[in-house]
Every structure is written in structure tokens, then in C-alpha cells.
Write a protein that holds these residues in place. Sequence first.
Motif, short mmCIF file in Angstrom:
data_model
loop_
_atom_site.label_atom_id
_atom_site.label_comp_id
_atom_site.label_asym_id
_atom_site.label_seq_id
_atom_site.Cartn_x
_atom_site.Cartn_y
_atom_site.Cartn_z
N ALA A 113 0.84 -1.21 0.00
CA ALA A 113 0.00 0.00 0.00
C ALA A 113 0.87 1.26 0.00
O ALA A 113 1.98 1.25 0.53
CB ALA A 113 -0.90 0.00 1.23
N PRO A 114 0.34 2.35 -0.59
CA PRO A 114 1.13 3.58 -0.72
C PRO A 114 1.70 4.10 0.61
O PRO A 114 2.87 4.49 0.66
CB PRO A 114 0.13 4.59 -1.29
N HIS A 115 0.90 4.08 1.69
CA HIS A 115 1.41 4.66 2.95
C HIS A 115 2.54 3.81 3.53
O HIS A 115 3.43 4.31 4.19
CB HIS A 115 0.28 4.87 3.95
N LEU A 116 2.50 2.50 3.23
CA LEU A 116 3.58 1.62 3.71
C LEU A 116 4.83 1.81 2.87
O LEU A 116 5.95 1.73 3.37
CB LEU A 116 3.11 0.16 3.72
N ARG A 117 4.65 2.07 1.57
CA ARG A 117 5.82 2.39 0.74
C ARG A 117 6.48 3.66 1.27
O ARG A 117 7.70 3.76 1.34
CB ARG A 117 5.41 2.60 -0.72
N LEU A 151 3.86 18.17 9.22
CA LEU A 151 2.93 17.12 8.75
C LEU A 151 3.65 16.06 7.92
O LEU A 151 3.21 14.92 7.86
CB LEU A 151 1.79 17.75 7.96
N GLY A 152 4.75 16.44 7.30
CA GLY A 152 5.54 15.46 6.55
C GLY A 152 6.02 14.34 7.45
O GLY A 152 5.97 13.16 7.07
N ALA A 153 6.46 14.71 8.65
CA ALA A 153 6.92 13.70 9.61
C ALA A 153 5.74 12.98 10.24
O ALA A 153 5.73 11.75 10.38
CB ALA A 153 7.76 14.37 10.70
N GLU A 154 4.70 13.75 10.59
CA GLU A 154 3.55 13.16 11.28
C GLU A 154 2.81 12.18 10.40
O GLU A 154 2.24 11.19 10.90
CB GLU A 154 2.63 14.29 11.78
N GLY A 155 2.81 12.41 9.09
CA GLY A 155 2.21 11.46 8.15
C GLY A 155 2.88 10.10 8.21
O GLY A 155 2.30 9.10 7.79
N GLN A 156 4.12 10.06 8.70
CA GLN A 156 4.86 8.80 8.84
C GLN A 156 4.81 8.30 10.28
O GLN A 156 5.57 7.39 10.64
CB GLN A 156 6.33 9.00 8.45
N GLY A 157 3.95 8.91 11.11
CA GLY A 157 3.81 8.46 12.49
C GLY A 157 4.95 8.91 13.39
O GLY A 157 5.21 8.30 14.42
#
Length: 238
Positions: free
Chosen positions: A72-76, A102-108
Motif C-alpha cells: 500500500a502507498p502509505h507503507l511504501r 505534517l511530513g513527519a507526522e504522516g509517517q507516524g
Amino acid sequence: MAVLLKVEHLSVRYGPVLALDDVSLAVERGSIFAVLGPNGAGKTSLLRAIAGVVRPAGGDIWFEGTLVTPVAPHLRARMGLVYQPETRELFGGLTVARNIALGAEGQGRSLDPARLKEILSYFPGLEGKLERRPNTMSGGEQQMVALARSMAAEPKLLAIDEPSLGLSPQLVSRLFGVLRDIARKAGLTILLAEQNARMAMKIADEALFLRTGRTALAGPVAALQSRDLSSYYLGASG
Ligand SMILES: Nc1ncnc2c1ncn2[C@@H]1O[C@H](COP(=O)(O)OP(=O)(O)O)[C@@H](O)[C@H]1O
Ligand SMILES: [Mg+2]
């Protein structure tokens, strides 16, 4: 140098439209790889398939030796394959600082101040604009904010679509200088889709020209530069 991204026999179809037809490429770690060609050539379709936001009709994508075609895209993105679409997708009403975070937060993750400072070192002038809102900024500044946000996602490979769109030649030159710095100094690998082939080839190590979804010409930029490339820029036949 090791191959970071490998694409094999990739095709993308939208209903009856074959947007990308059997394209293969390999991107070396630390390099800038330019995907070039006129409007409609298939550049965005290629990047979208690599990012996972469109399912390929055929072919496979390998990232760091892992088959990611089914991922999935978010896992890539969490693996370090970060996609920056043409639309930039900034939150115009949030501050620049929030957009970058948000760039970092989007990756948890959260963006620590030291890392923010390091990222800002690539974007002269942005540090003084952290409280501005992108919808009050110029296209060139917005592109820098988008790029800073993409860096905050900690890409190993940044797939960036038409960053020069809507920018003056002078701003394109500045932006591409930043991209080159990011690749050289931050060790990032960049997959750059561009209609502006002349400018992109100034910073790219490898280039691939698409024409109606197919590879028309590909190779090291040093080898391509001696040729007359005008027909590939324009997508004319021959
Ligand atoms: N969502 C879509 N639905 C149908 N056709 C599309 C879609 N997106 C792109 N296409 C078509 O696919 C081809 C390649 O488009 P695209 O990948 O956007 O090329 P580029 O980024 O090089 O301009 C074009 O013929 C375009 O019209
Ligand atoms: Mg496009």
C-alpha cells in the motif's frame, strides 16, 4: 553504486487508455533520475504506479530489493519511498511550520527541532517564514515548502512530479539547485518527472524520455547530451 529502485515492464491503463507501456528502469542510490517527455507522455502515471496510488496493469516495482508492487502507498512511504504529486497538496491555511511537520507526522513520527533546522538549511529564506501561510506565498516559495515537507517524511527516494510547473526560469533554476544539494549533501535519491527537460538534464545523472507511454530514449545524461534531443522534448516522431 547499488540500485535503490527497480521498475520492470511496468504498464498503467486507465480503461481503454494505455498510459504507460512496458517501461523498465533502475535508479542508483544517491543519484538524480529524470523522467522526461511532453504533456501526456506518461510521466505522472509512472510516478503514481511507483508510489502505489495507481495499480499497474502489469510489471513490478522493487525498492531496496523488496518487491513493493503489492504494498500500500502509505507503507511504501514508511519504507522511504516518498511521492510528491504535482498538486503539492499543501494546507494553505496552516502555517509553513505546521505543513512541514505534517511530513513527519504522516509517517507516524514527530519532527524534532534539530531536524527541522537541518531541513531548513537547504531552503534559504524559509526559516524566517515559518509562521506564514502557504496561500499567501508565491509559487516558488510554496514549492520550497512542499519540498521541505517531503524531506520531513525522511525519504530514501523522493519521487517528485513537475516541481517546475508554474515557476519562472529563474525560480526553476533555484529550485533545481536545491534538489541537487539535497541529492549530493543529504544523500537522497531523486526521481524527477519533468516536462522541462533542458533544466532537468542539468542536474540529472540519468534520463529517460517517454513518448506516448513508451521509453523513447534512456541513458546517462553525459551520454545523451551530445545528441539532438529536440524531437524527444517535443514528443514528435522520428
Ligand atoms: N485518470 C485518468 N483517466 C484516463 N486517462 C488518463 C488519466 N490520467 C492520465 N490519463 C492519460 O494517460 C496518458 C498519460 O498521462 P500522464 O501520465 O498524466 O502523462 P504526463 O504526466 O506525462 O503528462 C495521457 O494520455 C492522459 O490523457
Ligand atoms: Mg504529469
